[in-house]
Structures are given as C-alpha cells and as structure tokens.
Design an enzyme around this catalytic site. Sequence first.
Site, PDB file in Angstrom:
ATOM      1  CG  HIS A  13      -2.027  -1.007   1.118  1.00 52.92           C
ATOM      2  ND1 HIS A  13      -2.685  -1.525   2.215  1.00 52.92           N
ATOM      3  CD2 HIS A  13      -2.582  -1.618   0.034  1.00 52.92           C
ATOM      4  CE1 HIS A  13      -3.598  -2.393   1.826  1.00 52.92           C
ATOM      5  NE2 HIS A  13      -3.555  -2.464   0.507  1.00 52.92           N
ATOM      6  CG  ASP A 103      -1.273  -0.577   5.058  1.00 54.98           C
ATOM      7  OD1 ASP A 103      -2.486  -0.532   4.850  1.00 54.98           O
ATOM      8  OD2 ASP A 103      -0.478  -1.224   4.350  1.00 54.98           O
TER       9      ASP A 103
END
Length: 413
Positions: A13, A103
């Site tokens: 990500h 995240d």
Amino acid sequence: MAETILVYASAEHLNTMLPMSVAIGKHHPSISVVLLSTAAAASSAAAAAAPAVNYRLLPTPALPPNSDHFELFFEIPRLNNPILRDAIEEISKESNIKAIIIDVFCNPAFEVCTSFGIPTYFCNTTGASALWKLLHWPTIHDTIPGAADSLKDFDYSIEIPGCPLLQLLDLPKVFLFPQSNSYKHLVCTSMNMRKSAGIIVNTYHALEFRAMEALANGLCSPGVPTPPVYSLAPFINSEKDSSSGGGGGGAEAECFRWLDLQPIKSVVFLCFGRRDRGILLKGYAPQMEVLSHESLGGFVTHCGQGSLLEAVWFGVPMIGWPLYAEQRVNRVFMVEEMKVALPLEEAEDGFVTAAELEKRVRELMDSKTGTEVRRRVTEMKHSAAAAVAKGGSTVVAMEKFIEAFFFVKFPFR
C-alpha cells in the site's frame, strides 16, 4: 524538537500512503512526516518523488515457510514489531511524535504504537464502502448461519445499512474461510480500528456519500462506538498528471503518439488483454497520463480504489472487470451506488467472454445508458476537484484530522 507524524505502510500500500503523506506535509508544513516501510525497491523512488517526506526503510524479516500470500501481509509487520519499537524510540529522541498512522495490513503493530501513548490512526487504502464492510464484519459473522466453518458454498445476501445489497461471493475470498489465520487477522483489524484514534479512508465525501454518512452516524455496529473517519482523497498530483501526453521513450512514447491521432473520447483503455484494433503496450502503462488524454472515452478497470479515483478525477467512465481482493465489492458500489461504471458479467465458468466485453464497450460508448454514466462521472470529476479546493470536504477533513491530535489534548481510550 520537531513535531512529527509517523506513517507505517506495508509494501503493498505504499503507492497510496506515500501521496497521503505528501498531502499531510503540504497541508501543514510545520509537521515532519516520517514514512516507514519494508518496500526496499520503492525507497529511492519514494525519496525522489517526495523529498519533503523522510522515508525510512525497515528490513524484511525472515518469513515462515508455507504461509498464505495474504497472511504474509500481516505477518511481516508482526515479525517486525521489535524493529518498529526500536525505530519509534529512536525517532522519539529527536522528535515529538504527535500521531502514528498505520496501514490496515500493519494492524499487528497497533499495540506497539499505542503502548507509547501516541494517538494511533488506521489508514484504509480502499474506499468508505469497503471500510464500512470491514467494520461491520464482526456483526455479519455473528448472524451468518454456519459462519464458524466455511462460507464458500453459501448463497447468502448481506444487508448493510446505507449500502446496496451484497452477495457473499462478491466478498474477497479471505472472508469465506473463518478458520484461516488471514480471516482472524481481518477480524482483529476490525476490532482494533474501533479502538483507534480514528480512520483515514481513501475516498472523498461526495463519491461515497451514503457510506460516509453511515460511518459518521455509527450505523456500522450498533452499540459499539465508531472512531472519527477522515476522507482525505483523492491523492492526485494534478500539476504533473493532468496534461495530455507523457514522458519517456520507446513503447510509451509510441503510445502517446498514437493517442494524439485519435478522435476526442474515442478510445477505450484496457489494463489487460489483446484486441485486433488499437495499440498494445506491453509492460508498464502510464495510467494517469493515459486517462488524462483527451482521446479517452472509456476505461476497462479491475475496480481497484486507486484506478477508480484516477478515472473519476479525469472524468473517464468505466467498465468494471474485478479480479481479486475488494474489487468485486467495489464493482457493486461503482455500478449501483456511484453509477460511474457498467459491469462485466462473468460466465458460469467464471470467465468473461469476448462477446460480453464487446457488448459493454458498445453500451458505454454508444447508448443512453452509457451517456448517463458519462454524465455521472463528469459530475464526480467536478466534485473531486471541489473536495480538494479551499473549503472542500477533503481539506476540511484534513484540518479536523490535524486538530484532533495537534491542538487538542488526546484522551486515549
């Protein structure tokens, strides 16, 4: 000591959390942003793209054998917790860490971060609809018959307040196997999100209005408090990517020479596959530059959140061809809720036929339904620009996010 925000991103990500970090730094230049990740290959690119963000590379730990690919997304941060703790302690000696953003895949680091007494936020790199599903999942789990075993053979509809009706098989496969470690990681993430200081979501308010309102009103889990949700997207570098054409040479340059010769809004961009007409670019395609080109009239997309936001930013209508993860759920919302895409339907064997693809492309480019999708995506294009303008929903959300820990004493749960 410098006021600092730590951002902890998984390698998967980083492409979303890097521009988010840049956006935070631009919004409040007095704040130092330190980005931690194990993405070694991306470290030099990250430093070049965002010199204002201090990129700190963490080592990749020795991985257990025979681990599920999805499970490793969570296992890497779990195994790296001792290194993360040392990094936070080291940074704390030189900086006043005001907040930590982790995240979703870095959920195993939640207890490490909160043990320092620092406000800890989650970043959900998918949209508000996917976040809504994740926060609501423990409730769904308790109501699905047979949920303690396997759900892969269930034909079950999921009703979530404020959302279109979902089919169980539209969910990521990991949700179908409650006994797996990956499933348990997701449930743990959902529970920790509820205990966090807040959640950043990769969307903007107008694009997912009903889901954002449902989150704000605490409808995702009755009786359980939902932390503040901040919609801070889209993270689009418009100064660089809004112009047509692209840099580089070779196949990429040929791509843009070909696009320049096509009529306005006559080209359909596919991320995969071969056609007898058009141009085939093997390898990396400069997606945002292609989407910004005036010849683009449609986009066949896998329905990832980043691609959705980029297409909306440039006003390109879509055809949804999901492949994995949350993409099937995204397609439901893109088609039924946002109304910015047409669906590709799979045959009984799970494949999409050439006839189905041709049908949907013709529908998008030359029908009343396609005209309505183009009108809707144009509306969303303007709303995206408004969201990041002065006084827009994204700018206001960013201000509230900063104020939550920067100017107000934080009563940690």
